[in-house]
Design a protein around this motif. Structure first.
Motif, mmCIF file in Angstrom:
data_model
loop_
_atom_site.group_PDB
_atom_site.id
_atom_site.type_symbol
_atom_site.label_atom_id
_atom_site.label_comp_id
_atom_site.label_asym_id
_atom_site.label_seq_id
_atom_site.Cartn_x
_atom_site.Cartn_y
_atom_site.Cartn_z
ATOM 1 N N ALA A 197 1.177 -1.411 -0.122
ATOM 2 C CA ALA A 197 0.302 -0.100 0.044
ATOM 3 C C ALA A 197 0.768 1.252 -0.079
ATOM 4 O O ALA A 197 0.267 2.568 -0.818
ATOM 5 C CB ALA A 197 -0.666 -0.129 1.142
ATOM 6 N N THR A 198 2.437 1.130 0.524
ATOM 7 C CA THR A 198 3.188 2.393 0.545
ATOM 8 C C THR A 198 4.595 1.705 0.375
ATOM 9 O O THR A 198 4.762 1.293 0.584
ATOM 10 C CB THR A 198 2.738 2.922 1.747
ATOM 11 N N VAL A 199 5.024 1.993 -0.732
ATOM 12 C CA VAL A 199 6.261 1.857 -1.182
ATOM 13 C C VAL A 199 7.478 3.035 -1.769
ATOM 14 O O VAL A 199 6.752 4.511 -1.731
ATOM 15 C CB VAL A 199 5.924 1.421 -3.018
ATOM 16 N N VAL A 200 8.497 3.266 -0.732
ATOM 17 C CA VAL A 200 9.527 4.100 -0.946
ATOM 18 C C VAL A 200 10.687 3.513 -1.000
ATOM 19 O O VAL A 200 11.515 2.340 -0.732
ATOM 20 C CB VAL A 200 9.713 4.402 1.366
ATOM 21 N N ALA A 224 -1.398 2.638 -4.456
ATOM 22 C CA ALA A 224 -0.063 2.029 -4.047
ATOM 23 C C ALA A 224 -0.292 4.024 -4.094
ATOM 24 O O ALA A 224 -0.408 4.826 -4.838
ATOM 25 C CB ALA A 224 0.569 1.609 -3.637
ATOM 26 N N VAL A 225 0.850 4.273 -2.336
ATOM 27 C CA VAL A 225 1.361 5.465 -2.454
ATOM 28 C C VAL A 225 2.630 5.384 -3.012
ATOM 29 O O VAL A 225 3.260 4.520 -2.146
ATOM 30 C CB VAL A 225 0.759 6.159 -0.948
ATOM 31 N N ALA A 226 3.092 5.818 -3.695
ATOM 32 C CA ALA A 226 4.613 5.526 -3.783
ATOM 33 C C ALA A 226 5.739 7.556 -3.005
ATOM 34 O O ALA A 226 5.117 8.151 -3.464
ATOM 35 C CB ALA A 226 4.900 5.527 -5.287
ATOM 36 N N THR A 227 6.664 7.046 -2.281
ATOM 37 C CA THR A 227 6.792 8.475 -2.056
ATOM 38 C C THR A 227 8.811 7.833 -2.278
ATOM 39 O O THR A 227 9.138 7.040 -1.917
ATOM 40 C CB THR A 227 7.278 9.000 -0.590
ATOM 41 N N ASP A 228 9.559 9.196 -2.497
ATOM 42 C CA ASP A 228 11.283 8.346 -2.324
ATOM 43 C C ASP A 228 11.397 10.368 -1.463
ATOM 44 O O ASP A 228 11.294 10.589 -1.209
ATOM 45 C CB ASP A 228 11.032 9.474 -4.304
ATOM 46 N N LEU A 229 12.616 9.357 -1.172
ATOM 47 C CA LEU A 229 13.221 10.479 -0.267
ATOM 48 C C LEU A 229 14.175 11.024 -0.984
ATOM 49 O O LEU A 229 14.392 12.636 0.041
ATOM 50 C CB LEU A 229 14.073 9.852 0.370
ATOM 51 N N VAL A 230 14.841 10.972 -1.921
ATOM 52 C CA VAL A 230 15.723 11.654 -2.948
ATOM 53 C C VAL A 230 14.662 13.246 -3.563
ATOM 54 O O VAL A 230 12.541 12.887 -3.678
ATOM 55 C CB VAL A 230 15.868 11.085 -4.431
ATOM 56 N N TYR A 231 14.777 14.184 -3.787
ATOM 57 C CA TYR A 231 14.381 15.589 -3.898
ATOM 58 C C TYR A 231 14.802 16.339 -5.207
ATOM 59 O O TYR A 231 14.452 17.283 -5.252
ATOM 60 C CB TYR A 231 13.862 16.512 -2.489
ATOM 61 N N THR A 232 16.231 15.256 -6.072
ATOM 62 C CA THR A 232 16.212 16.223 -6.846
ATOM 63 C C THR A 232 16.742 14.955 -7.523
ATOM 64 O O THR A 232 18.352 14.809 -7.609
ATOM 65 C CB THR A 232 18.171 17.193 -6.325
ATOM 66 N N PRO A 233 16.221 15.276 -8.746
ATOM 67 C CA PRO A 233 14.979 15.752 -8.843
ATOM 68 C C PRO A 233 13.535 15.661 -7.920
ATOM 69 O O PRO A 233 13.588 14.484 -7.397
ATOM 70 C CB PRO A 233 14.244 15.831 -10.666
ATOM 71 N N MET A 235 10.474 14.833 -9.293
ATOM 72 C CA MET A 235 9.823 14.222 -9.440
ATOM 73 C C MET A 235 10.753 12.669 -9.615
ATOM 74 O O MET A 235 11.514 13.483 -11.290
ATOM 75 C CB MET A 235 8.970 14.399 -10.901
ATOM 76 N N THR A 236 11.213 12.374 -9.305
ATOM 77 C CA THR A 236 12.300 10.967 -9.867
ATOM 78 C C THR A 236 11.973 10.639 -11.014
ATOM 79 O O THR A 236 10.697 10.068 -10.653
ATOM 80 C CB THR A 236 12.951 10.622 -9.083
ATOM 81 N N PRO A 237 12.755 9.588 -11.478
ATOM 82 C CA PRO A 237 12.016 8.532 -12.548
ATOM 83 C C PRO A 237 11.209 8.075 -11.350
ATOM 84 O O PRO A 237 10.479 6.861 -12.165
ATOM 85 C CB PRO A 237 13.642 7.923 -12.987
ATOM 86 N N PHE A 238 11.505 6.956 -10.583
ATOM 87 C CA PHE A 238 10.435 5.709 -9.720
ATOM 88 C C PHE A 238 9.282 7.108 -9.887
ATOM 89 O O PHE A 238 7.934 6.382 -9.947
ATOM 90 C CB PHE A 238 11.132 5.887 -8.379
ATOM 91 N N LEU A 239 9.226 8.297 -8.835
ATOM 92 C CA LEU A 239 7.906 8.835 -8.864
ATOM 93 C C LEU A 239 7.417 8.822 -10.428
ATOM 94 O O LEU A 239 5.846 8.987 -10.413
ATOM 95 C CB LEU A 239 8.489 9.671 -7.964
ATOM 96 N N THR A 240 8.236 9.363 -11.124
ATOM 97 C CA THR A 240 7.330 9.307 -12.712
ATOM 98 C C THR A 240 6.376 7.969 -13.462
ATOM 99 O O THR A 240 5.218 8.215 -13.509
ATOM 100 C CB THR A 240 7.929 9.997 -13.741
ATOM 101 N N CYS A 247 -0.916 4.954 -9.394
ATOM 102 C CA CYS A 247 -0.596 5.590 -8.570
ATOM 103 C C CYS A 247 -0.243 7.159 -7.732
ATOM 104 O O CYS A 247 -0.168 7.847 -8.510
ATOM 105 C CB CYS A 247 1.129 5.258 -7.302
ATOM 106 N N ARG A 248 -0.573 7.664 -6.094
ATOM 107 C CA ARG A 248 -0.891 8.540 -6.143
ATOM 108 C C ARG A 248 0.973 9.183 -5.314
ATOM 109 O O ARG A 248 1.416 8.073 -5.009
ATOM 110 C CB ARG A 248 -1.913 9.139 -4.463
ATOM 111 N N VAL A 249 1.495 10.330 -5.436
ATOM 112 C CA VAL A 249 2.950 9.961 -5.601
ATOM 113 C C VAL A 249 3.419 10.834 -4.297
ATOM 114 O O VAL A 249 2.653 12.267 -4.727
ATOM 115 C CB VAL A 249 3.832 10.629 -6.328
ATOM 116 N N VAL A 250 4.467 11.266 -3.667
ATOM 117 C CA VAL A 250 4.665 12.230 -2.714
ATOM 118 C C VAL A 250 6.056 12.465 -2.694
ATOM 119 O O VAL A 250 7.553 11.435 -2.894
ATOM 120 C CB VAL A 250 4.701 11.671 -1.361
#
Length: 284
Positions: A197-200, A224-233, A235-240, A247-250
């Protein structure tokens, strides 16, 4: 005749900052400057490059130079635990500290607010996010992952799946955090996402200048909710790709902002708001 002033003495201006090596890339000075300006607080926040061999000496001196606390980043987050006088339970559990408070009695208080920042970022962007909606899957098992695992379990996740290229690090997390943690081989990392349900992504893979995160997302549920700890960029390729799958992404920037708030409050006496203006100020 010498003129004397009857003005009251000027109170010390509280100082804080961030220590690490390297440190020039840090967005924390921009963030704290924004908050200091917003709330009209007389204070300063400075980036300080500190080599590991000088860490203990620097921490001994700064409380006597007007500093009320520090943020700590790589490579000092583990070492400061051995130098602190007081360590919070969550910092001890995670095995790292990112926030130091220099107390009036001279003692150094070490805390870890990374997990708080991670959960606060999720809840701000997705107010209906539920920790117990299903299994969580964490990619990576480094220091950041430990904070994420602790916060997810504390929030009520019943099953936490974890996979790391070096499996022993994931197994160490299971040994310390208990039966709710399930370790997957790196070769099976794609399968770990099935039903999650949540992927990090807690690794630096996908960050600008780093290798991409090569994890197959075929099993990722569109719910699922997908989130990445990276913020440069942002929108990482994973989030895209996760977003393309429904998925909803953060993004990871909110974690940086929220983890900073408790320290700012302790140092400067004002709980800062994390809002659109804060994001804009940090992004420049």
């Amino acid at each position: 005749m010498t003129e004397t002033s009857s003005a009251a003495p000027i109170a010390n201006v509280p100082l804080s900052g961030v220590i690490g090596m390297p440190i020039a890339h840090s967005k924390s000075p921009r963030l704290h400057r924004h908050w200091l300006n917003r709330y009209g607080i007389a204070g300063h926040y400075v980036p300080m490059p500190v080599m590991p061999e000088h860490l203990a000496e620097v921490l001994r001196i700064l409380p006597y130079a007007g500093f009320v606390g520090l943020n700590v980043t790589i490579p000092h987050k583990e070492a400061v635990l051995t130098l602190a006088d007081v360590v919070t339970d969550r910092a001890a559990l995670i095995g790292a500290a990112n926030t130091l408070i220099f107390r009036p009695d001279g003692k150094i208080h070490a805390d870890n607010t990374d997990g708080y920042g991670f959960i606060a970022n999720l809840r701000q962007n997705l107010p209906d996010w539920q920790a117990d909606a299903g299994p969580a899957a964490v990619i990576g098992a480094g220091g950041a992952a430990r904070a994420v695992v602790a916060s997810l379990l504390d929030s009520g996740v019943q099953e936490l799946r974890i996979s790391n290229r070096t499996k022993i690090r994931a197994e160490q997390i299971k040994a310390e955090f208990g039966a709710r943690v399930v370790v997957y081989d790196w070769a099976q990392v794609g399968n770990m996402l099935d039903g999650a349900a949540t992927v990090v992504n807690s690794t630096s893979l996908g960050m600008t200048g780093k290798q991409p995160l090569r994890v197959p997302l075929d099993a990722l549920s569109p719910d699922a909710v997908a989130t990445d700890l990276v913020y440069t960029p942002l929108m990482t390729p994973f989030l895209t790709e996760a977003q393309q799958r429904g998925c909803r992404v953060v993004d990871g920037l909110g974690m940086l902002l929220h983890q900073a708030a408790p320290g700012f409050e302790r140092w400067f006496g004002q709980r800062p708001e994390v809002d659109a203006a804060t994001r804009a100020a940090v992004l420049g």
